[in-house]
Design a protein around this motif. Structure first.
Motif, PDB file in Angstrom:
ATOM      1  N   VAL A 223     -17.069 -10.051  11.874  1.00 45.23           N
ATOM      2  CA  VAL A 223     -15.931 -10.739  11.444  1.00 45.23           C
ATOM      3  C   VAL A 223     -14.939  -9.578  10.580  1.00 45.23           C
ATOM      4  CG1 VAL A 223     -16.370 -13.114  11.299  1.00 45.23           C
ATOM      5  CG2 VAL A 223     -16.560 -11.549   9.387  1.00 45.23           C
ATOM      6  N   LEU A 224     -13.654  -9.626  10.808  1.00 45.82           N
ATOM      7  CA  LEU A 224     -12.909  -8.770   9.877  1.00 45.82           C
ATOM      8  C   LEU A 224     -12.511  -9.783   8.799  1.00 45.82           C
ATOM      9  CD1 LEU A 224     -11.201  -6.335   9.182  1.00 45.82           C
ATOM     10  CD2 LEU A 224      -9.218  -7.467  10.519  1.00 45.82           C
ATOM     11  N   VAL A 225     -12.997  -9.382   7.379  1.00 46.11           N
ATOM     12  CA  VAL A 225     -12.496 -10.021   6.296  1.00 46.11           C
ATOM     13  C   VAL A 225     -11.390  -9.383   5.450  1.00 46.11           C
ATOM     14  CG1 VAL A 225     -13.504 -11.436   4.266  1.00 46.11           C
ATOM     15  CG2 VAL A 225     -15.072 -10.916   6.246  1.00 46.11           C
ATOM     16  N   VAL A 226     -10.355 -10.108   5.213  1.00 43.99           N
ATOM     17  CA  VAL A 226      -9.177  -9.492   4.937  1.00 43.99           C
ATOM     18  C   VAL A 226      -8.757 -10.103   3.418  1.00 43.99           C
ATOM     19  CG1 VAL A 226      -6.869  -8.528   5.020  1.00 43.99           C
ATOM     20  CG2 VAL A 226      -8.535  -8.887   6.861  1.00 43.99           C
ATOM     21  N   VAL A 227      -8.437  -9.518   2.153  1.00 42.90           N
ATOM     22  CA  VAL A 227      -7.949  -9.937   1.048  1.00 42.90           C
ATOM     23  C   VAL A 227      -6.577  -9.472   1.032  1.00 42.90           C
ATOM     24  CG1 VAL A 227      -8.122  -9.934  -1.545  1.00 42.90           C
ATOM     25  CG2 VAL A 227     -10.153  -9.594  -0.220  1.00 42.90           C
ATOM     26  N   THR A 228      -5.657 -10.636   1.083  1.00 44.27           N
ATOM     27  CA  THR A 228      -4.199 -10.140   0.883  1.00 44.27           C
ATOM     28  C   THR A 228      -3.735 -10.653  -0.538  1.00 44.27           C
ATOM     29  OG1 THR A 228      -3.376 -12.421   1.539  1.00 44.27           O
ATOM     30  CG2 THR A 228      -4.092 -11.101   3.583  1.00 44.27           C
ATOM     31  N   ASN A 229      -2.315 -10.471  -0.518  1.00 40.28           N
ATOM     32  CA  ASN A 229      -2.040 -10.780  -1.850  1.00 40.28           C
ATOM     33  C   ASN A 229      -1.675 -12.516  -1.888  1.00 40.28           C
ATOM     34  OD1 ASN A 229       0.319 -10.944   0.144  1.00 40.28           O
ATOM     35  ND2 ASN A 229       1.835 -10.630  -1.361  1.00 40.28           N
ATOM     36  N   GLN A 230      -1.932 -13.022  -0.847  1.00 37.87           N
ATOM     37  CA  GLN A 230      -1.948 -14.630  -0.817  1.00 37.87           C
ATOM     38  C   GLN A 230      -3.142 -15.376  -0.559  1.00 37.87           C
ATOM     39  OE1 GLN A 230       1.088 -15.244   2.140  1.00 37.87           O
ATOM     40  NE2 GLN A 230       2.821 -14.050   1.189  1.00 37.87           N
ATOM     41  N   ARG A 231      -4.173 -14.944   0.217  1.00 30.81           N
ATOM     42  CA  ARG A 231      -5.362 -15.657   0.514  1.00 30.81           C
ATOM     43  C   ARG A 231      -6.397 -14.648   1.130  1.00 30.81           C
ATOM     44  NH1 ARG A 231      -3.042 -17.510   6.532  1.00 30.81           N
ATOM     45  NH2 ARG A 231      -1.931 -15.691   6.873  1.00 30.81           N
ATOM     46  N   LEU A 232      -7.488 -15.246   1.292  1.00 34.33           N
ATOM     47  CA  LEU A 232      -8.703 -14.651   1.985  1.00 34.33           C
ATOM     48  C   LEU A 232      -8.772 -14.989   3.355  1.00 34.33           C
ATOM     49  CD1 LEU A 232     -11.216 -12.825   1.567  1.00 34.33           C
ATOM     50  CD2 LEU A 232     -12.496 -14.756   0.983  1.00 34.33           C
ATOM     51  N   VAL A 233      -8.967 -14.081   4.487  1.00 40.11           N
ATOM     52  CA  VAL A 233      -8.930 -14.541   5.621  1.00 40.11           C
ATOM     53  C   VAL A 233     -10.074 -13.847   6.476  1.00 40.11           C
ATOM     54  CG1 VAL A 233      -7.223 -14.145   7.774  1.00 40.11           C
ATOM     55  CG2 VAL A 233      -6.315 -14.339   5.749  1.00 40.11           C
ATOM     56  N   PHE A 234     -10.660 -14.925   7.283  1.00 42.74           N
ATOM     57  CA  PHE A 234     -11.675 -14.284   8.133  1.00 42.74           C
ATOM     58  C   PHE A 234     -11.110 -14.565   9.691  1.00 42.74           C
ATOM     59  CE2 PHE A 234     -13.268 -16.272   4.224  1.00 42.74           C
ATOM     60  CZ  PHE A 234     -14.642 -15.481   4.014  1.00 42.74           C
ATOM     61  N   ILE A 235     -11.214 -13.309  10.455  1.00 46.78           N
ATOM     62  CA  ILE A 235     -10.829 -13.173  11.839  1.00 46.78           C
ATOM     63  C   ILE A 235     -12.076 -12.921  12.660  1.00 46.78           C
ATOM     64  CG2 ILE A 235      -9.152 -12.272  13.417  1.00 46.78           C
ATOM     65  CD1 ILE A 235      -7.555 -11.728  10.916  1.00 46.78           C
ATOM     66  N   ASN A 236     -12.291 -13.647  13.922  1.00 46.50           N
ATOM     67  CA  ASN A 236     -13.354 -13.281  14.551  1.00 46.50           C
ATOM     68  C   ASN A 236     -12.926 -13.493  16.218  1.00 46.50           C
ATOM     69  OD1 ASN A 236     -15.542 -12.652  16.498  1.00 46.50           O
ATOM     70  ND2 ASN A 236     -16.854 -14.371  15.390  1.00 46.50           N
ATOM     71  N   LYS A 237     -12.593 -12.337  16.857  1.00 46.42           N
ATOM     72  CA  LYS A 237     -12.169 -12.422  18.361  1.00 46.42           C
ATOM     73  C   LYS A 237     -13.301 -12.410  19.251  1.00 46.42           C
ATOM     74  CE  LYS A 237      -8.149 -11.272  19.912  1.00 46.42           C
ATOM     75  NZ  LYS A 237      -7.117 -12.227  19.949  1.00 46.42           N
ATOM     76  N   GLY A 238     -13.382 -13.493  19.976  1.00 43.65           N
ATOM     77  CA  GLY A 238     -14.804 -13.473  20.556  1.00 43.65           C
ATOM     78  C   GLY A 238     -14.470 -12.464  21.877  1.00 43.65           C
ATOM     79  N   LEU A 239     -15.890 -12.213  22.537  1.00 44.50           N
ATOM     80  CA  LEU A 239     -15.525 -11.196  23.351  1.00 44.50           C
ATOM     81  C   LEU A 239     -15.144 -11.573  24.639  1.00 44.50           C
ATOM     82  CD1 LEU A 239     -19.607 -10.362  23.297  1.00 44.50           C
ATOM     83  CD2 LEU A 239     -17.493  -8.864  22.715  1.00 44.50           C
ATOM     84  N   ILE A 240     -15.126 -12.862  25.147  1.00 45.80           N
ATOM     85  CA  ILE A 240     -14.498 -13.235  26.426  1.00 45.80           C
ATOM     86  C   ILE A 240     -12.996 -14.002  26.014  1.00 45.80           C
ATOM     87  CG2 ILE A 240     -14.779 -14.495  28.159  1.00 45.80           C
ATOM     88  CD1 ILE A 240     -17.762 -13.973  28.101  1.00 45.80           C
ATOM     89  N   TYR A 241     -12.824 -14.933  25.089  1.00 49.65           N
ATOM     90  CA  TYR A 241     -11.904 -15.619  24.824  1.00 49.65           C
ATOM     91  C   TYR A 241     -11.983 -16.219  23.477  1.00 49.65           C
ATOM     92  CZ  TYR A 241     -15.136 -19.649  25.138  1.00 49.65           C
ATOM     93  OH  TYR A 241     -16.371 -20.403  24.919  1.00 49.65           O
ATOM     94  N   GLY A 242     -10.721 -16.659  23.071  1.00 51.39           N
ATOM     95  CA  GLY A 242     -10.384 -17.046  21.873  1.00 51.39           C
ATOM     96  C   GLY A 242     -10.502 -16.422  20.557  1.00 51.39           C
ATOM     97  N   THR A 243     -10.068 -16.832  19.538  1.00 44.71           N
ATOM     98  CA  THR A 243     -10.115 -16.334  18.138  1.00 44.71           C
ATOM     99  C   THR A 243     -10.515 -17.231  16.997  1.00 44.71           C
ATOM    100  OG1 THR A 243      -8.474 -14.898  18.611  1.00 44.71           O
ATOM    101  CG2 THR A 243      -8.517 -15.229  16.349  1.00 44.71           C
ATOM    102  N   ASP A 244     -11.475 -17.098  16.145  1.00 47.09           N
ATOM    103  CA  ASP A 244     -11.783 -17.752  15.089  1.00 47.09           C
ATOM    104  C   ASP A 244     -11.079 -17.375  13.903  1.00 47.09           C
ATOM    105  OD1 ASP A 244     -13.746 -19.409  16.164  1.00 47.09           O
ATOM    106  OD2 ASP A 244     -15.461 -18.495  15.976  1.00 47.09           O
ATOM    107  N   PHE A 245     -10.396 -18.378  13.402  1.00 49.24           N
ATOM    108  CA  PHE A 245      -9.496 -17.661  12.139  1.00 49.24           C
ATOM    109  C   PHE A 245      -9.870 -18.784  11.036  1.00 49.24           C
ATOM    110  CE2 PHE A 245      -5.575 -18.141   9.753  1.00 49.24           C
ATOM    111  CZ  PHE A 245      -5.614 -16.998   9.438  1.00 49.24           C
TER     112      PHE A 245
END
Length: 185
Positions: free
Chosen positions: A60-82
């Motif tokens: 996953v990519l874990v991002v601290v922004t000025n508004q929230r904490l975000v976790f992103i995982n783009k699947g190998l074949i399809y879809g995005t977990d956000f």
């Protein structure tokens, strides 16, 4: 190039510059996640820090922004977990270092999200940036609440301020200052 593509490319350049300004260095295996940020972040959202790691056996990519904490995982074949965690729901952030890699834990309510296999030097910076962002957001909200409530001038407003003090949304100093202002002391 269409206007929409231009906006996405422009936003991506802003995000890349924010990564540079924040000192983001290790984004191992998250190129697709980074490229999805223009679609996932708000136009007024600023990246304060980011790192890569494993959550539930996925990179996953874990991002601290000025508004929230975000976790992103783009699947190998399809879809995005956000997944996002608003700062008001985060109770704690901590890290532990191993021999080679580190682990970050984010507590929100009864849930603990563990980010494994984080670069050892990134973990303390990530937790520090997360705590900083949370404190800035709380300060910003407290300022808005106190300012908005001071415009009313009523005694009911004093009750509302007392409730904010009891809920630890504002400090005793903020309460005392606004109380004097409301009562005209």
């Amino acid at each position: 190039m269409s206007e929409n593509n231009y906006e996405i490319n422009n936003r991506m350049e802003q995000i890349r510059q924010q990564f540079i300004d924040a000192g983001v260095s290790d984004l191992f295996g998250t190129k697709k996640e980074v490229n999805s940020l223009p679609d996932l972040l708000n136009a007024d959202e600023t990246v304060l820090y980011a790192t890569s790691g494993f959550v539930d056996k996925g990179t996953v990519l874990v991002v601290v922004t000025n508004q929230r904490l975000v976790f992103i995982n783009k699947g190998l074949i399809y879809g995005t977990d956000f997944k996002e965690i608003p700062f008001k729901h985060i109770n704690a952030g901590s890290y532990s270092k191993g021999m080679v890699l580190a682990k970050i834990s984010v507590t929100n309510g009864a849930n603990v999200t563990v980010i494994d296999n984080v670069n050892k030097s990134n973990a303390p910076v990530f937790v520090q940036k997360l705590k900083y962002a949370i404190s800035q957001k709380e300060e910003e909200q407290t300022h808005v609440v106190v300012e908005n409530s001071s415009n009313d001038g009523s005694v009911n407003n004093l009750r509302n301020l007392k409730q904010l003090l009891d809920d630890e949304v504002i400090t005793q100093e903020d309460f005392d200052a606004k109380k004097k202002q409301i009562l005209g002391i």
